[in-house]
Structure formats: structure tokens, C-alpha cells
Design an enzyme around this catalytic site. Sequence first.
Site, PDB file in Angstrom:
ATOM      1  N   SER A 125     -28.239  20.306  60.099  1.00  0.00           N
ATOM      2  CA  SER A 125     -27.547  19.214  59.396  1.00  0.00           C
ATOM      3  C   SER A 125     -26.208  18.798  59.973  1.00  0.00           C
ATOM      4  O   SER A 125     -25.639  17.801  59.529  1.00  0.00           O
ATOM      5  CB  SER A 125     -27.358  19.585  57.921  1.00  0.00           C
ATOM      6  OG  SER A 125     -28.487  19.191  57.176  1.00  0.00           O
ATOM      7  N   LYS A 147     -25.767  15.173  60.939  1.00  0.00           N
ATOM      8  CA  LYS A 147     -25.522  14.123  59.949  1.00  0.00           C
ATOM      9  C   LYS A 147     -24.243  13.343  60.221  1.00  0.00           C
ATOM     10  O   LYS A 147     -24.053  12.240  59.699  1.00  0.00           O
ATOM     11  CB  LYS A 147     -25.459  14.716  58.535  1.00  0.00           C
ATOM     12  CG  LYS A 147     -26.811  15.084  57.923  1.00  0.00           C
ATOM     13  CD  LYS A 147     -26.632  15.555  56.486  1.00  0.00           C
ATOM     14  CE  LYS A 147     -27.967  15.685  55.758  1.00  0.00           C
ATOM     15  NZ  LYS A 147     -28.632  16.966  55.993  1.00  0.00           N
ATOM     16  N   SER A 152     -24.467  18.050  52.051  1.00  0.00           N
ATOM     17  CA  SER A 152     -25.555  17.989  53.024  1.00  0.00           C
ATOM     18  C   SER A 152     -26.842  17.446  52.420  1.00  0.00           C
ATOM     19  O   SER A 152     -27.939  17.923  52.727  1.00  0.00           O
ATOM     20  CB  SER A 152     -25.811  19.381  53.626  1.00  0.00           C
ATOM     21  OG  SER A 152     -26.454  19.271  54.861  1.00  0.00           O
TER      22      SER A 152
END
Length: 401
Positions: free
Chosen positions: A123, A126, A178
Site C-alpha cells: 500500500s 497509494k 490505507s
Amino acid sequence: MCHVMKRIIASSLVAVLLSGAPLALAEEPETTTTTRTTAPDTDKCPHAERPEKATTTSERLAPGQASPTPLPPVESDEACGTTLPEGFKVDKDVVAAAWMVSDIDTGEIIAMKDPNGRYRPASIIKALLALVVIDELDLHQKVEVGEESAQIDGSAVGIGPGGKYTVEQLLQGLLMASGNDAAHALAQELGGDEATLRKVNEKAAEIGTNSTYAASYSGLDAPGMSTSAEDISRIYRAAFGNPIFARIVDTESVDFPGWGDFDGYQLGNDNGLFLNDPDGIGGKTGFTDDAHHTFVGALDRNGRRLQAVLLDTTVEHGPRAWEQAQKLLHEAYKVAPGEGVGQLLADAASPTSPAPTPAPDAQVQSANSSLAGVQGWLGWVIAGAVALLAICVGAFSLLRR
């Protein structure tokens, strides 16, 4: 029932986070992962072309799908092992396969390990989606969430179908918790999954990455997913150079709206370094079964902002990922500016930062130089005209005689 459980889990996690207890949220439920008590040996560049083979089915090709072609290996003088300035000691509990500590503002690399090796980001990728959203969408724009976004796989902030959120609130859910559900909702505002994935990879190229291919914009593993410690350092240097991104990741908690019959709640930041180090200014957590734990965290100590990137680390027999990053950062602050081991690319500066404006004196000097040039040109024109007039007068006089 699924939405109720999401809300209960999200609220429970927030309560634990705000209590100060160390915690790293998983992008998928943590099952059996690779564990280690020492950092892997990368001296012989085992990941120069691609990450290690996946141990799950996350990168299984669909029927008829071709295997992605790996990005060309990076040609660099940087060693694949550990490169340290004099006196820098790496704590034995730092077991990441690759890592880098760098100065956010100057781009100086303080210390690093396998900087160009290819690993899965989870993640922490991102940040690219966040930068695209900040570039293209109005933070106050209202987004009504669809069923598909609410039911997306992986970690979730807890948005619900029919719920209405601003783009900024979805960014908070994306970066602070997240949320893959927030990522999906934002992607639909950017034109859908395919368009968003294209924009995310274009943003990576714009920043100057060499080993990054986002096969998903949320960080979930998919065929071809790849990045490196140096690339993530460039990406987060650009991200921390964006005031909106920097403000959101430097936020402890916010009021997050509810949906349907569910009330709003306090959304907490999931970055353990930010929560537990007094100099913390945020970053991003990551985890998948194949990426293992990944992490980005930054500190601001007396105006010197340093960031640590960790790829492919484990936490089962040692400190959490944020604690490993903290050990590297505290050691890096012992290194004086200018005594590091390298430099991030110049084009890794924030893509949203305005072009440097010349100092007033420089502007005046430039204007004076331009004026002087114009004056000089006019002088030559006038002199030429006078000479031509004199020749014509002389010729006319001769003709009269």
C-alpha cells in the site's frame, strides 16, 4: 452484516491506535509470512530484474493473459548490498531486504541497501494515486460511493454504499487508514480503474522512477507489480513536497462521516512512527502476503526532514516495521548534511511545486539586461539610418552639380 463488521473493526483499530500501542494494519489478513532474524544478503543483486517469486496466487495470470515483460535493469554504480557513510551502524533488528534513508528537501541519500532491487510495494504505492487525485480533483467535490467501492477487497476505511464524502475525506481514508475502498471510489472519479492505473504509472514516470510498475493502484499484488527503495524514496520526496499530501499524513485523527444508519467516527492515523516519535510527520504503511511488510516514515528534527523507506521486511521475530525505520532514522541524524552516500535524481522534486522564482534582484537584473539589449539594437538602427540619409544627401548634391 459485512458493513457492520467493517465499522466495528475500523472503530476498534482507531481506539487501539489512539492509545499509542504499536500497530501496523495489514492490506490483507496476515497469514503465514516469511520470517527472518537477519536481513537477506543482496550483495549479488538477486532482484535486479524482478521481485522474488510469489508464494500465493495473487499474481496468477488470467486465461489468455500474457506475462508482463520486466522493466529493464537499472544501470547504476550503486551497490546492491549495504552502502553506508562512515560510522553509520545498522541495528541488527533491521531485517528489511531493501531500504533507504534520504533527505526530503535536498535529495541527499544518507544510507541504503539494495536501492534498485525490485520488490512489491503493497500500500505504500497509494502515494501515487494521492498525487494524481490532488492534481485532478477538487478537494471539496462530493463523491457518492457505489456498492462496488464499499465491497472492495483488502483493508478498508469503512465507507458505505450511498454514503457521500468529499474528495479530501476519501484521501484521508486512503492515506491515514490505507483504505482500498477509498482508493476505488477515488479511481471512479478519475475515469475508472483502467484510466486511473494509466495515470498512476504516468505519474511514476514523471517523478523519475526506473523500477516502478503499478499493476494495481491500491497496492494489492498483481502480475508485474514492481518498485524499488530508490523509486519509493523519489515518490515520497515528491509527495512530501506537496502541501496537501504532507498535511494529511501529518494528521493524528479526523472526524469521518458515517453512511446510512451508521454514525461518523474518529479516523486515526495508522502510521506507528508518526504516533510514537515526537518528530514524526507521517508516511505510509503496507502489507500483503507476497510483499511482506513495507513502510515509509519521516521525521522533522530542527527543520531537517529525513525519510526512511523499507521494502520486504518481517516483524514476527523483531520490532515492527515503523520501529525498524525509526532505528535507521535516528542513526541517520548523526550524519551531517553533505556526508551521505548519494543523491536522488533532480527530477524527483515535487511535481506540484511551482518553478523557482528568481530573486527580486535577479528579476531587476534580467529586466535591465533586456532593456539594455533593446537599447543597443535601437542605437544601431538609428546610426544606420543616419548614415543612409547622409549618403542620399551627398548623392543628391552631386546630381545638382
